[in-house]
Design a protein around this motif. Structure first.
Motif, PDB file in Angstrom:
ATOM      1  N   UNK A 137       0.809  -1.218   0.000  1.00 52.35           N
ATOM      2  CA  UNK A 137       0.000   0.000   0.000  1.00 52.35           C
ATOM      3  C   UNK A 137       0.845   1.272   0.000  1.00 52.35           C
ATOM      4  N   UNK A 138       2.062   1.194   0.501  1.00 54.21           N
ATOM      5  CA  UNK A 138       2.972   2.347   0.507  1.00 54.21           C
ATOM      6  C   UNK A 138       4.311   1.864  -0.047  1.00 54.21           C
ATOM      7  N   UNK A 139       4.530   2.078  -1.336  1.00 54.00           N
ATOM      8  CA  UNK A 139       5.662   1.449  -2.018  1.00 54.00           C
ATOM      9  C   UNK A 139       7.009   1.847  -1.432  1.00 54.00           C
ATOM     10  N   UNK A 140       7.112   3.074  -0.905  1.00 54.64           N
ATOM     11  CA  UNK A 140       8.393   3.531  -0.367  1.00 54.64           C
ATOM     12  C   UNK A 140       8.569   3.196   1.106  1.00 54.64           C
ATOM     13  N   UNK A 141       7.658   2.457   1.702  1.00 52.84           N
ATOM     14  CA  UNK A 141       7.720   2.150   3.128  1.00 52.84           C
ATOM     15  C   UNK A 141       8.965   1.338   3.471  1.00 52.84           C
ATOM     16  N   UNK A 238      -4.528  10.733   1.704  1.00 52.56           N
ATOM     17  CA  UNK A 238      -5.211   9.949   0.675  1.00 52.56           C
ATOM     18  C   UNK A 238      -4.324   8.938  -0.046  1.00 52.56           C
ATOM     19  N   UNK A 239      -3.031   9.257  -0.171  1.00 60.59           N
ATOM     20  CA  UNK A 239      -2.168   8.466  -1.045  1.00 60.59           C
ATOM     21  C   UNK A 239      -1.960   7.039  -0.550  1.00 60.59           C
ATOM     22  N   UNK A 240      -2.108   6.799   0.747  1.00 56.75           N
ATOM     23  CA  UNK A 240      -1.884   5.442   1.251  1.00 56.75           C
ATOM     24  C   UNK A 240      -2.871   4.455   0.647  1.00 56.75           C
ATOM     25  N   UNK A 241      -4.069   4.907   0.305  1.00 53.16           N
ATOM     26  CA  UNK A 241      -5.052   4.028  -0.337  1.00 53.16           C
ATOM     27  C   UNK A 241      -5.072   4.217  -1.850  1.00 53.16           C
ATOM     28  N   UNK A 242      -5.235   5.459  -2.268  1.00 53.90           N
ATOM     29  CA  UNK A 242      -5.400   5.728  -3.698  1.00 53.90           C
ATOM     30  C   UNK A 242      -4.074   5.823  -4.443  1.00 53.90           C
ATOM     31  N   UNK A 243      -2.961   5.752  -3.700  1.00 51.33           N
ATOM     32  CA  UNK A 243      -1.610   5.749  -4.247  1.00 51.33           C
ATOM     33  C   UNK A 243      -1.214   7.128  -4.779  1.00 51.33           C
ATOM     34  N   UNK A 244       0.080   7.389  -4.768  1.00 48.41           N
ATOM     35  CA  UNK A 244       0.595   8.693  -5.183  1.00 48.41           C
ATOM     36  C   UNK A 244       0.274   8.985  -6.645  1.00 48.41           C
ATOM     37  N   UNK A 245       0.141   7.936  -7.450  1.00 46.69           N
ATOM     38  CA  UNK A 245      -0.157   8.132  -8.869  1.00 46.69           C
ATOM     39  C   UNK A 245      -1.645   8.110  -9.184  1.00 46.69           C
ATOM     40  N   UNK A 246      -2.480   8.035  -8.144  1.00 51.41           N
ATOM     41  CA  UNK A 246      -3.920   8.068  -8.341  1.00 51.41           C
ATOM     42  C   UNK A 246      -4.514   6.804  -8.930  1.00 51.41           C
ATOM     43  N   UNK A 247      -3.740   5.725  -8.989  1.00 50.29           N
ATOM     44  CA  UNK A 247      -4.208   4.492  -9.626  1.00 50.29           C
ATOM     45  C   UNK A 247      -4.896   3.538  -8.661  1.00 50.29           C
ATOM     46  N   UNK A 248      -4.849   3.801  -7.350  1.00 52.89           N
ATOM     47  CA  UNK A 248      -5.468   2.921  -6.369  1.00 52.89           C
ATOM     48  C   UNK A 248      -4.841   1.544  -6.362  1.00 52.89           C
ATOM     49  N   UNK A 249      -5.514   0.593  -5.708  1.00 56.82           N
ATOM     50  CA  UNK A 249      -5.094  -0.809  -5.707  1.00 56.82           C
ATOM     51  C   UNK A 249      -6.222  -1.633  -6.312  1.00 56.82           C
TER      52      UNK A 249
END
Length: 336
Positions: A137-141, A238-249
């Motif tokens: 959910x958080x690629x840079x974590x 918001x980015x943790x769910x919808x992602x920084x690129x707005x593509x969601x999961x």
């Protein structure tokens, strides 16, 4: 007294002096604070499963990286209002062998503060995904994964939630079930919600002049590029769910890039969704069961307008922007 010749006297004085200072400076003030600090009126004690989750939280070393103390500093404002002593008044001894309150305040801020994580991220599904593999959910974590808190789904789980893991991180079968410890830990995390304190900040509903001006300028000038404030707020909320690129999961959190609600000429539903949250919506044929929290109590109207504008002008989206007054109107309408 000849300290430099009588080593026992010297060491004894140092030892008992240290013990005395510890009682005077640390132990006695802490006990006084514990006895004389009342919990906030709306605060509730942990349930049995949440208390179990607290024990898992401590046993798994979460306190080593995450704090539960929001400082009155601008850099801490995304995590909630500044912490008060009353926030810890309901924390009691763990058991007879640990006759003291657990040290959840923490000191290392390697990860975000969790004082208000239950309100900031109220999605049970997100919490399970984050525990199973934070990178899902958080690629840079840089947080370690906790796969031992899960078992493979077999189809006979009963009431236990079944979690679908994104393909890149999924085990064989693609689905897992949290163990009792995993369920307890998530219950505890979702229970971490700050009780509002009037005048303490973090829950104001009055738009700041600066944010309002930014939003108005964006609307009047037809600006199609998200401002830095909106991008920062989106990243924090918001980015943790919808992602920084707005593509969601896929199948878990819907994309915002190209979404019909985000692109709609009338921004009413878009604003209402951020204000009041959503659950169970079907988007492009996919039903998203995971609930989205509302941010009406956490963000002011100018901040929500900034997020809306960021979403409506990013990732190829090109939709009319809004002002803080637009958000105020929708807030007063109550999502009708």
């Amino acid at each position: 007294m000849n300290f430099h010749r009588n080593h026992w006297l010297l060491l004894g004085t140092i030892f008992f002096g240290f013990i005395g200072l510890a009682f005077i400076i640390a132990i006695l003030p802490a006990q006084w604070m514990q006895r004389n600090t009342e919990p906030l009126p709306e605060a509730e004690p942990l349930s049995d499963i949440e208390q179990q989750g607290l024990e898992v939280y401590i046993a798994e070393g979460c306190v080593a990286c995450h704090t539960q103390q929001v400082r009155p500093l601008p850099m801490d404002s995304p995590w909630g209002r500044p912490t008060a002593a009353a926030d810890y008044a309901l924390l009691g001894p763990m058991d007879v062998w640990r006759p003291y309150s657990p040290a959840v305040l923490g000191s290392a801020r390697t990860g975000p503060d969790l004082s208000n994580i239950g309100a900031r991220q109220s999605s049970e599904t997100w919490q399970y995904l984050h525990l199973y593999n934070p990178r899902s959910v958080v690629k840079e974590s840089i947080m370690p994964a906790y796969p031992w808190l899960f078992e493979p789904a077999t189809g006979a789980e009963g009431d236990a939630p079944v979690v679908t893991i994104p393909e890149a991180y999924a085990p064989e079968g693609g689905k897992v079930v949290p163990t009792q410890q995993g369920q307890a830990l998530v219950a505890y995390l979702l229970a971490l919600r700050q009780v509002p304190i009037e005048g303490a900040g973090g829950t104001t509903q009055t738009a700041s002049a600066e944010t309002s001006q930014d939003s108005d300028a964006s609307a009047e000038g037809g600006e199609k590029k998200a401002d830095a404030k909106g991008a920062t707020l989106y990243a924090n909320s918001c980015a943790s769910c919808h992602q920084a690129n707005g593509q969601g999961l896929p199948g878990t959190f819907p994309p915002l890039a190209g979404d019909t609600v985000v692109l709609a000429e009338d921004p009413g539903e878009h604003i209402d969704t951020i204000l009041h949250g959503a659950q169970g919506r079907t988007i492009d044929g996919t039903k998203y069961a995971s609930p989205m929290p509302g941010f009406a109590d956490q963000l002011d109207d100018g901040q929500i307008a900034a997020i809306v504008n960021h979403e409506r002008t990013s990732w190829g989206n090109d939709a009319p922007t809004v002002t803080a007054e637009d958000v105020t109107d929708r807030r007063e309408a109550g999502g009708e």
